[in-house]
Design an enzyme around this catalytic site. Sequence first.
Site, short mmCIF file in Angstrom:
data_model
loop_
_atom_site.label_atom_id
_atom_site.label_comp_id
_atom_site.label_asym_id
_atom_site.label_seq_id
_atom_site.Cartn_x
_atom_site.Cartn_y
_atom_site.Cartn_z
N LYS A 14 0.81 -1.21 0.00
CA LYS A 14 0.00 0.00 0.00
C LYS A 14 0.86 1.28 0.00
O LYS A 14 2.08 1.22 0.24
CB LYS A 14 -0.92 -0.03 1.23
CG LYS A 14 -1.98 -1.15 1.19
CD LYS A 14 -2.80 -1.11 2.48
CE LYS A 14 -4.00 -2.02 2.45
NZ LYS A 14 -4.76 -1.91 3.73
N TYR A 54 -12.87 -2.63 -2.26
CA TYR A 54 -13.31 -2.42 -0.87
C TYR A 54 -14.83 -2.27 -0.78
O TYR A 54 -15.34 -1.57 0.09
CB TYR A 54 -12.58 -1.21 -0.27
CG TYR A 54 -11.14 -1.51 0.12
CD1 TYR A 54 -10.81 -2.69 0.79
CD2 TYR A 54 -10.12 -0.62 -0.16
CE1 TYR A 54 -9.49 -2.98 1.15
CE2 TYR A 54 -8.80 -0.89 0.20
CZ TYR A 54 -8.49 -2.07 0.86
OH TYR A 54 -7.19 -2.35 1.23
N PHE A 62 -15.28 5.46 7.41
CA PHE A 62 -13.89 5.71 7.02
C PHE A 62 -13.64 5.43 5.54
O PHE A 62 -12.50 5.51 5.08
CB PHE A 62 -12.92 4.88 7.88
CG PHE A 62 -13.17 3.39 7.83
CD1 PHE A 62 -12.66 2.61 6.81
CD2 PHE A 62 -13.91 2.77 8.83
CE1 PHE A 62 -12.90 1.24 6.75
CE2 PHE A 62 -14.14 1.39 8.80
CZ PHE A 62 -13.63 0.63 7.74
N ARG A 90 -1.67 -14.24 5.15
CA ARG A 90 -2.41 -13.46 6.16
C ARG A 90 -1.68 -13.50 7.50
O ARG A 90 -1.69 -12.53 8.25
CB ARG A 90 -3.84 -13.99 6.32
CG ARG A 90 -4.74 -13.80 5.11
CD ARG A 90 -5.32 -12.42 4.99
NE ARG A 90 -6.30 -12.08 6.00
CZ ARG A 90 -7.04 -10.97 5.97
NH1 ARG A 90 -6.89 -10.09 4.98
NH2 ARG A 90 -7.91 -10.70 6.91
N THR A 96 -5.79 -6.63 11.03
CA THR A 96 -5.96 -5.31 10.41
C THR A 96 -5.25 -4.15 11.12
O THR A 96 -4.56 -3.37 10.49
CB THR A 96 -7.47 -4.98 10.29
OG1 THR A 96 -8.11 -6.09 9.65
CG2 THR A 96 -7.71 -3.72 9.49
N ASN A 117 -1.85 0.40 7.14
CA ASN A 117 -1.30 -0.85 7.67
C ASN A 117 -0.49 -1.62 6.62
O ASN A 117 -0.36 -2.83 6.67
CB ASN A 117 -2.43 -1.70 8.26
CG ASN A 117 -3.54 -1.95 7.26
OD1 ASN A 117 -3.39 -1.66 6.07
ND2 ASN A 117 -4.65 -2.48 7.72
N HIS A 120 -2.17 -5.20 1.77
CA HIS A 120 -3.42 -5.93 1.61
C HIS A 120 -3.10 -7.37 1.24
O HIS A 120 -2.17 -7.61 0.45
CB HIS A 120 -4.28 -5.33 0.49
CG HIS A 120 -5.41 -6.24 0.08
ND1 HIS A 120 -6.60 -6.29 0.78
CD2 HIS A 120 -5.48 -7.19 -0.89
CE1 HIS A 120 -7.37 -7.24 0.22
NE2 HIS A 120 -6.71 -7.79 -0.79
N GLU A 131 -9.64 -11.22 -6.84
CA GLU A 131 -8.71 -10.11 -6.71
C GLU A 131 -7.54 -10.24 -7.70
O GLU A 131 -7.08 -9.24 -8.25
CB GLU A 131 -8.19 -10.01 -5.27
CG GLU A 131 -9.28 -9.55 -4.32
CD GLU A 131 -8.85 -9.43 -2.86
OE1 GLU A 131 -9.64 -8.89 -2.08
OE2 GLU A 131 -7.75 -9.89 -2.50
N1 UDP Z 1 -9.73 -0.05 7.50
C1 UDP Z 1 -9.84 1.19 8.13
N2 UDP Z 1 -10.54 1.26 9.31
C2 UDP Z 1 -11.13 0.16 9.88
C3 UDP Z 1 -11.03 -1.08 9.20
C4 UDP Z 1 -10.34 -1.14 8.02
O1 UDP Z 1 -9.34 2.19 7.65
O2 UDP Z 1 -11.75 0.28 10.95
C5 UDP Z 1 -8.94 -0.14 6.25
C6 UDP Z 1 -7.56 -0.78 6.49
O3 UDP Z 1 -6.61 -0.14 5.63
C7 UDP Z 1 -7.82 -2.21 6.09
C8 UDP Z 1 -8.78 -2.03 4.90
O4 UDP Z 1 -9.63 -0.95 5.31
O5 UDP Z 1 -6.63 -2.91 5.75
C9 UDP Z 1 -9.61 -3.25 4.56
O6 UDP Z 1 -10.31 -3.67 5.69
P1 UDP Z 1 -10.46 -5.22 6.04
O7 UDP Z 1 -11.44 -5.32 7.17
O8 UDP Z 1 -10.72 -5.99 4.81
O9 UDP Z 1 -9.00 -5.54 6.66
P2 UDP Z 1 -7.76 -6.40 6.13
O10 UDP Z 1 -8.31 -7.56 5.36
O11 UDP Z 1 -6.91 -5.48 5.29
O12 UDP Z 1 -7.04 -6.82 7.38
MG MG Z 2 -9.73 -7.54 3.83
#
Ligand code: UDP
Ligand code: MG
Length: 158
Positions: A14, A54, A62, A90, A96, A117, A120, A131
């Site tokens: 990212k 997303y 957010f 993962r 996350t 973070n 992805h 994806e």
């Molecule tokens: N995200 C955020 N706030 C939140 C949860 C998610 O900004 O409370 C963002 C974060 O960058 C995250 C992405 O949205 O990696 C996708 O969310 P997901 O729940 O799919 O998390 P991931 O699979 O990336 O752990």
């Molecule tokens: Mg995700």
Amino acid sequence: MSQQQEEKTLIIIKPDAIQRSLFGEILGRFERKGLKIIGMKMMRIEDVVIEEHYEHLKDKPFFQTLKNYMQSSPVVVMALSGVNAISATRLIVGPTKGYEADAGSIRGDLSLSGQSNLVHASDGPETAEKEIKRFFEEKELFDYKKPDYKLVYSEDYF
Ligand code: UDP
Ligand code: MG
């Protein structure tokens, strides 16, 4: 022992990782694990692609900041393959929120943010397939062998 199967997964390095010069550090962790890079390119992610990627978050408060963040610089997208690559990746990435992620994971070691973070990673077989198609054409994915394959995988090599 849990079942082992060859899988493909989609990774996005990212914008914060690119901005903080952590691309090599992050790529190295996937490489050292034994995952094989089968596709890789740098790009700016377009509106429609982010909205699709997303989709599950589009009603969250957010979402707009997430979009701004994901478009704040180019990203690097990668397709990786390996045994149980989806769940293994993962685990390397971590949960996350960086401030909750275990030390040893990318997010646990390098991020303190719930949004910025760094990485992805696809969260399951169906998402991984979708994806990879979202970001790569068939001709951009490479099928090849590496000599370390046996060292990484074989349980009776030595
Ligand atoms: N995200 C955020 N706030 C939140 C949860 C998610 O900004 O409370 C963002 C974060 O960058 C995250 C992405 O949205 O990696 C996708 O969310 P997901 O729940 O799919 O998390 P991931 O699979 O990336 O752990
Ligand atoms: Mg995700």
